[in-house]
Scaffold this active site. Structure first.
Site, PDB file in Angstrom:
ATOM      1  N   ASN A  54       0.875  -1.176   0.000  1.00 26.41           N
ATOM      2  CA  ASN A  54       0.000   0.000   0.000  1.00 26.41           C
ATOM      3  C   ASN A  54       0.911   1.224   0.000  1.00 26.41           C
ATOM      4  OD1 ASN A  54      -1.818   2.051   0.404  1.00 26.41           O
ATOM      5  ND2 ASN A  54      -2.264   1.532   2.548  1.00 26.41           N
ATOM      6  N   TRP A  55       1.023   1.848  -1.171  1.00 30.49           N
ATOM      7  CA  TRP A  55       1.946   2.994  -1.284  1.00 30.49           C
ATOM      8  C   TRP A  55       1.391   4.244  -0.605  1.00 30.49           C
ATOM      9  CZ3 TRP A  55       3.928   3.077  -7.090  1.00 30.49           C
ATOM     10  CH2 TRP A  55       4.706   1.929  -7.329  1.00 30.49           C
ATOM     11  N   LYS A  56       0.119   4.229  -0.260  1.00 26.49           N
ATOM     12  CA  LYS A  56      -0.546   5.425   0.281  1.00 26.49           C
ATOM     13  C   LYS A  56      -0.311   6.603  -0.674  1.00 26.49           C
ATOM     14  CE  LYS A  56       0.278   3.604   4.867  1.00 26.49           C
ATOM     15  NZ  LYS A  56      -0.076   3.758   6.254  1.00 26.49           N
ATOM     16  N   HIS A  75      -9.652   1.213   4.716  1.00 29.06           N
ATOM     17  CA  HIS A  75      -8.380   1.421   5.413  1.00 29.06           C
ATOM     18  C   HIS A  75      -8.638   2.357   6.592  1.00 29.06           C
ATOM     19  CE1 HIS A  75      -4.283   2.653   6.292  1.00 29.06           C
ATOM     20  NE2 HIS A  75      -3.881   1.593   5.625  1.00 29.06           N
ATOM     21  N   GLU A 124      -7.095   4.788   7.686  1.00 33.37           N
ATOM     22  CA  GLU A 124      -6.898   6.217   7.395  1.00 33.37           C
ATOM     23  C   GLU A 124      -8.139   6.813   6.731  1.00 33.37           C
ATOM     24  OE1 GLU A 124      -3.168   5.715   5.350  1.00 33.37           O
ATOM     25  OE2 GLU A 124      -2.219   5.190   7.256  1.00 33.37           O
ATOM     26  N   GLU A 181      -5.670  -5.031  10.387  1.00 31.08           N
ATOM     27  CA  GLU A 181      -4.682  -3.969  10.605  1.00 31.08           C
ATOM     28  C   GLU A 181      -4.988  -3.243  11.914  1.00 31.08           C
ATOM     29  OE1 GLU A 181      -2.693  -2.843   6.642  1.00 31.08           O
ATOM     30  OE2 GLU A 181      -4.301  -1.438   7.022  1.00 31.08           O
ATOM     31  N   GLY A 199       2.038   2.238  10.613  1.00 31.70           N
ATOM     32  CA  GLY A 199       2.985   3.337  10.443  1.00 31.70           C
ATOM     33  C   GLY A 199       3.647   3.776  11.743  1.00 31.70           C
ATOM     34  N   SER A 207       3.091  -2.205  10.282  1.00 28.77           N
ATOM     35  CA  SER A 207       4.548  -2.222  10.482  1.00 28.77           C
ATOM     36  C   SER A 207       5.167  -3.584  10.182  1.00 28.77           C
ATOM     37  CB  SER A 207       4.896  -1.743  11.894  1.00 28.77           C
ATOM     38  OG  SER A 207       4.426  -0.422  12.087  1.00 28.77           O
ATOM     39  N   GLY A 261       2.650  -1.242   4.231  1.00 30.59           N
ATOM     40  CA  GLY A 261       2.718   0.183   3.911  1.00 30.59           C
ATOM     41  C   GLY A 261       4.147   0.622   3.666  1.00 30.59           C
ATOM     42  N   GLY A 262       4.763   1.210   4.698  1.00 33.57           N
ATOM     43  CA  GLY A 262       6.092   1.813   4.578  1.00 33.57           C
ATOM     44  C   GLY A 262       7.124   0.918   3.895  1.00 33.57           C
TER      45      GLY A 262
HETATM   46  C1  PEP Z   1      -0.945   0.170   5.783  1.00 35.25           C
HETATM   47  O1  PEP Z   1      -0.938   1.341   5.451  1.00 35.25           O
HETATM   48  O2  PEP Z   1      -1.842  -0.583   5.385  1.00 35.25           O
HETATM   49  C2  PEP Z   1       0.133  -0.321   6.639  1.00 35.25           C
HETATM   50  C3  PEP Z   1       0.071  -1.521   7.136  1.00 35.25           C
HETATM   51  O3  PEP Z   1       1.167   0.556   6.859  1.00 35.25           O
HETATM   52  P1  PEP Z   1       2.569   0.229   7.589  1.00 35.25           P
HETATM   53  O4  PEP Z   1       3.067  -1.075   7.023  1.00 35.25           O
HETATM   54  O5  PEP Z   1       3.450   1.378   7.227  1.00 35.25           O
HETATM   55  O6  PEP Z   1       2.294   0.125   9.040  1.00 35.25           O
END
Ligand code: PEP
Length: 247
Positions: free
Chosen positions: A9-11, A94, A96, A165, A171, A209, A230-231
């Site tokens: 997930n590049w956001k 998500h 966010e 999640e 994040g 994470s 994500g990251g």
């Molecule tokens: C996400 O945005 O779905 C996510 C899991 O982010 P991160 O891996 O950065 O925690």
């Protein structure tokens, strides 16, 4: 046994130049891996990602979809439009979007329905906040969020992907322990089993994470069928390590 699924997930990150370098490096590093791989990119880069990943084995996903089919909804992107771009997955619900756009369980369920109707697999995100976990409400929250999607989608429910999640892990660098994650995944699996005889087909991803160091242990759990990353999906070596851990 089904293959694991690793979805990035590049956001709201990237640029044409950065995406090209990243995707080329990921493709170059993916030697005969045995898991499913997807990247969920910002909408303006869907065509670029589609072109760069053609015949690479990487599927392209979007990060949101409209609940409406078409019409006077300025700024919205429909499921049919995403399908037109060859999109395979779309993230819905998500945290966010639930947090910053006040998306309700019912709205998320409708978005999942729109995606399925267009032949796109929704990656339905569920997860509790830290306050909810500390209040002992984790199961209640994730079951409520998934129940809305099950209710709206009936027998199609075996076609979705679920992503657990925990909001406090996204994040933040804090990861649920493999045991904590497995416990929630088992609850979600049981809920799916009550709704469909094909619950074992459903990928239940962990997100929060996930990184090169913790992926193997998380992915080794019985009901963890992959990761929503994500990251770490923005750095080719890290994303490739997670893909390698999912083999
Ligand atoms: C996400 O945005 O779905 C996510 C899991 O982010 P991160 O891996 O950065 O925690």
């Amino acid at each position: 046994m089904k293959k694991k699924l690793i979805a990035g997930n590049w956001k709201m990150n990237g640029s044409s130049a950065v995406n090209e370098v990243l995707l080329k490096a990921v493709i170059a590093g993916m030697t005969g891996n045995d898991c499913l791989v997807a990247v969920c990119v910002p909408a303006p880069y869907l065509a670029q990602a589609q072109a760069l990943t053609a015949s690479s084995g990487i599927d392209v996903g979007s990060q949101d979809v409209s609940q409406h089919e078409s019409g006077a909804y300025t700024g919205e992107v429909s499921a049919a439009m995403l399908k037109d771009f060859g999109v395979r997955y779309v993230i819905v619900g998500h945290s966010e979007r639930r947090q910053y756009h006040a998306e309700s369980d019912a709205l998320v369920a409708l978005k999942a329905q729109r995606a399925l109707a267009s032949g796109i697999t929704p990656i339905v995100c569920v997860g509790e906040t830290l306050a909810e976990r500390e209040a002992g409400q984790t199961e209640e929250v994730v079951k409520r969020q998934l129940a809305a999607v099950i209710h709206a989608n009936g027998h199609c429910i075996s076609e979705i992907v679920v992503a657990y999640e925990p909001v406090w892990a996204i994040g933040t660098g804090k990861t649920a322990t493999p045991e904590q994650a497995q416990q929630v995944h088992a609850v979600l699996r049981a809920q799916l089993k009550a709704a469909t005889p094909h619950a074992d087909r459903v990928h239940i991803l962990y997100g929060g994470s996930m990184n090169a160091a913790n992926a193997a242990h998380l992915l080794g759990q019985l009901d963890i069928d992959g990761g929503l990353v994500g990251g770490a999906s923005l750095k080719a070596p890290d994303f490739l390590s997670i893909i390698a851990a999912a083999r």
